[in-house]
Design an enzyme around this catalytic site. Structure first.
Site, mmCIF file in Angstrom:
data_model
loop_
_atom_site.group_PDB
_atom_site.id
_atom_site.type_symbol
_atom_site.label_atom_id
_atom_site.label_comp_id
_atom_site.label_asym_id
_atom_site.label_seq_id
_atom_site.Cartn_x
_atom_site.Cartn_y
_atom_site.Cartn_z
ATOM 1 C CD GLN A 393 95.964 -7.171 -4.180
ATOM 2 O OE1 GLN A 393 94.962 -7.248 -3.489
ATOM 3 N NE2 GLN A 393 96.761 -6.113 -4.153
ATOM 4 C CD GLU A 443 106.886 -8.899 1.164
ATOM 5 O OE1 GLU A 443 106.511 -9.129 2.326
ATOM 6 O OE2 GLU A 443 106.355 -8.057 0.422
ATOM 7 C CG ASP A 493 100.054 -3.512 -2.979
ATOM 8 O OD1 ASP A 493 99.284 -2.959 -2.159
ATOM 9 O OD2 ASP A 493 99.737 -4.545 -3.600
ATOM 10 C CB CYS A 521 94.630 -2.334 1.141
ATOM 11 S SG CYS A 521 95.844 -2.303 2.484
#
Length: 595
Positions: A393, A443, A493, A521
């Site tokens: 971030q 990920e 996220d 986001c």
């Protein structure tokens, strides 16, 4: 947002304006209003308005109405109604500004108002208003190109972002209800006006909104811990290292401006840009240029990460080899690491990129040419080692607040497994690991997964597992293999496009998964994902329900806004309508207007 027609600003005829002078006139517009008679619209607005309306005036051919309220009720009405859905379109609320009557012998104003260059004094637009105004605009300075909200106070900026998140919640509330009607199914209870009222949510919202989380005042300047700067030519033809001000008319060239006036760039990075600018100006290697079918030169861009005390730098150039590479490396190291430069650089990478785009392909040559391989960042009492390509971030101060709220809603416990989907270098999963039985992170970027493993070891955390690959490939099988008796929560996220449909189906079908904290986001893609997680289904008797939302301003002065949404299984959510007195809930579902 499209500009209203000139007639939308006209005062009601035949003396109606005089009656309105006792209050404040607001211009309320929606495309579906044109289908509604005056009386029906007034009835619906009266039901959804949190304040008493003095008057509603609308002609049959209008897609707008003039609504009069007391001056002290103006902002409360605007806050509740602006962005509310009416059938298929959103409502906009603006100040009513009657136009002057034409002079005798003069001509009527044009039916279409000229597009305004600036918003009226005191007017607070929505983020969409600002985006629409900035489309195709040629910026005269880099300050307003990079920080389009800089002319509004920070308190006002937070209010604009709160409205943006509220519109997203209203959008998925409205769309789920409408999709159910289209399928001849009853809409879920949580889309009703009574549910909204019982949970003390804004009108038309399925869940309450917390006060927006802003960046602390002391961090409003220089808040970004990662920035990218282009190396190119400024408007006078001089070599510059900074931000792209505009693209040239041929669509290939970049005009670069100094970042000295950009508020979110730390002072250390501004000094770094000057050092590289001077290096590129004196270098024998020319700046990279491109055109249709051709490219030449070397210097392209620089990426910098800042821990608060130290800098990691990645310089991108076109490919060089042999003695030329050694000479280029020597120039870069001299510019960034000599004592007289006084930059806190602890790591320098060189990346080669021969593509037209500055976005290097995966697997592009990346070489550490100076110092340590990673930068150490501190977050919520843990240490994280970050590489040049790792996701982290970009606002450290607000990231701590965002993760704190996400963990508060996630409620990790000793007997709960936490899934960290799109985990990056494992920041939020590692923060949750101290409170739960196990964390499993997924990920796509291999380097990030290796960093997550290393960060777990760095912090002596042993109850984590990290998996590399696409979430849509890994998650379905992973969820099937989980102990069915183990309670599970998930934090997601995702990147801007949102979650893959396979991931959404897997999360929804995992019965032991009781809670999802969605960190977004891009609230627009979140809306689509929430619809898929919450739509009733014959094969799924326990869909998710949105429970709470909050706006997070990770990027002050810009149009970007983050959002956190808590979703829980419907069987776990208490019905808030039980707290409403029978008389109050008698008006029915009011989140849409019916002709």
């Amino acid at each position: 947002m499209a500009e209203p027609e000139a007639k939308a600003s006209s005062p009601p005829p035949n003396g109606e304006e005089e009656k309105m002078e006792k209050g404040v006139v607001l211009h309320v517009q929606c495309k579906d209003f044109i289908k509604m008679p005056d009386g029906k619209l007034e009835q619906w607005l009266t039901e959804v308005s949190p304040v008493k309306l003095q008057k509603v005036f609308k002609l049959p051919t209008w897609s707008y109405a003039f609504v009069t309220v007391l001056p002290e009720h103006k902002e409360q009405f605007r806050e509740a109604i602006n962005g509310l859905q009416c059938r298929n379109f959103s409502i906009t609320v603006k100040d009513g500004t009657p136009r002057k009557a034409p002079q005798e012998g003069g001509l009527e104003p044009s039916a279409k108002r000229q597009k305004i260059k600036d918003f009226p004094p005191g007017h607070v637009p929505t983020l969409k208003d600002v985006k629409d105004k900035l489309k195709n605009k040629k910026f005269g300075d880099i300050l307003h190109k990079t920080s389009p909200l800089i002319d509004w106070s920070y308190e006002t900026q937070l209010g604009m972002k709160q409205v943006h998140i509220k519109s997203a919640v209203r959008a998925f509330t409205k769309q789920v209800a409408q999709k159910c009607r289209d399928l001849n199914q009853p809409p879920p209870d949580w889309t009703s006006h009574e549910w909204s009222k019982g949970s003390k949510a804004p009108v038309g919202c399925a869940c309450p909104l917390d006060a927006a989380i802003g960046t602390p005042n002391e961090s409003l300047e220089g808040y970004r811990n990662k920035c990218e700067f282009s190396i190119g030519f400024d408007s006078s033809g001089q070599v510059e290292c900074g931000m792209v001000l505009r693209i040239t008319d041929d669509g290939f060239g970049r005009v670069v401006a100094s970042c000295d006036e950009v508020p979110f760039v730390p002072q250390e990075m501004k000094r770094l840009c000057k050092a590289l600018r001077d290096c590129a100006r004196s270098s024998k290697f020319p700046v990279f240029e491109r055109g249709r079918g051709w490219q030449r030169g070397f210097w392209r861009l620089v990426m910098a990460r800042f821990s608060g005390t130290e800098l990691l730098v990645m310089v991108q150039t076109a490919t060089v080899s042999g003695e030329e590479k050694e000479e280029l490396v020597s120039e870069i190291k001299a510019a960034l690491t000599q004592d007289q430069v006084s930059l806190p650089v602890v790591s320098v990478y060189l990346q080669f990129n021969d593509e037209v785009s500055d976005a290097a392909r995966p697997g592009a040559v990346l070489e550490l040419i100076y110092g340590q391989p990673q930068l150490r960042m501190q977050l919520l009492g843990l240490s994280f080692d970050i590489g040049p390509l790792s996701f982290y971030q970009a606002n450290s101060a607000t990231c701590a607040l965002l993760y704190g709220r996400a963990l508060e809603w996630l409620q990790p416990e000793e007997e709960v497994t936490v899934l960290d989907v799109c985990c990056g270098v494992g920041t939020i999963g590692l923060c949750a690991s101290r409170r739960c039985r196990k964390v499993i992170g997924i990920e796509l970027v291999p380097e990030a997964v290796e960093s997550a493993k290393a960060n777990a070891a760095l912090n002596q955390i042993e109850n984590t597992e990290w998996m590399v690959g696409k979430a849509e490939d890994i998650l379905p099988k992973l969820l099937q293999e989980l102990d069915p008796n183990m309670r599970t929560s998930a934090v997601v996220d995702p990147p801007r496009p949102g979650l893959h449909s396979t991931v959404l189906r897997a999360l929804r079908s995992c019965s032991q998964l009781s809670r999802i904290v969605y960190v977004s986001c891009n609230p627009d893609s979140l809306v689509e994902d929430v619809i898929k997680l919450t739509m009733p289904s014959e094969n799924d008797e326990d869909p998710f329900i949105p429970v709470r939302a909050v706006a997070v301003d990770m990027f002050p002065h810009t149009l970007h806004c983050e959002m956190i949404l808590l979703l829980e299984r419907s069987s776990k959510v208490k019905d808030p309508r039980k707290h409403i007195a029978p008389a109050e809930g008698a008006s029915g579902n009011e989140e849409t207007c019916e002709a």
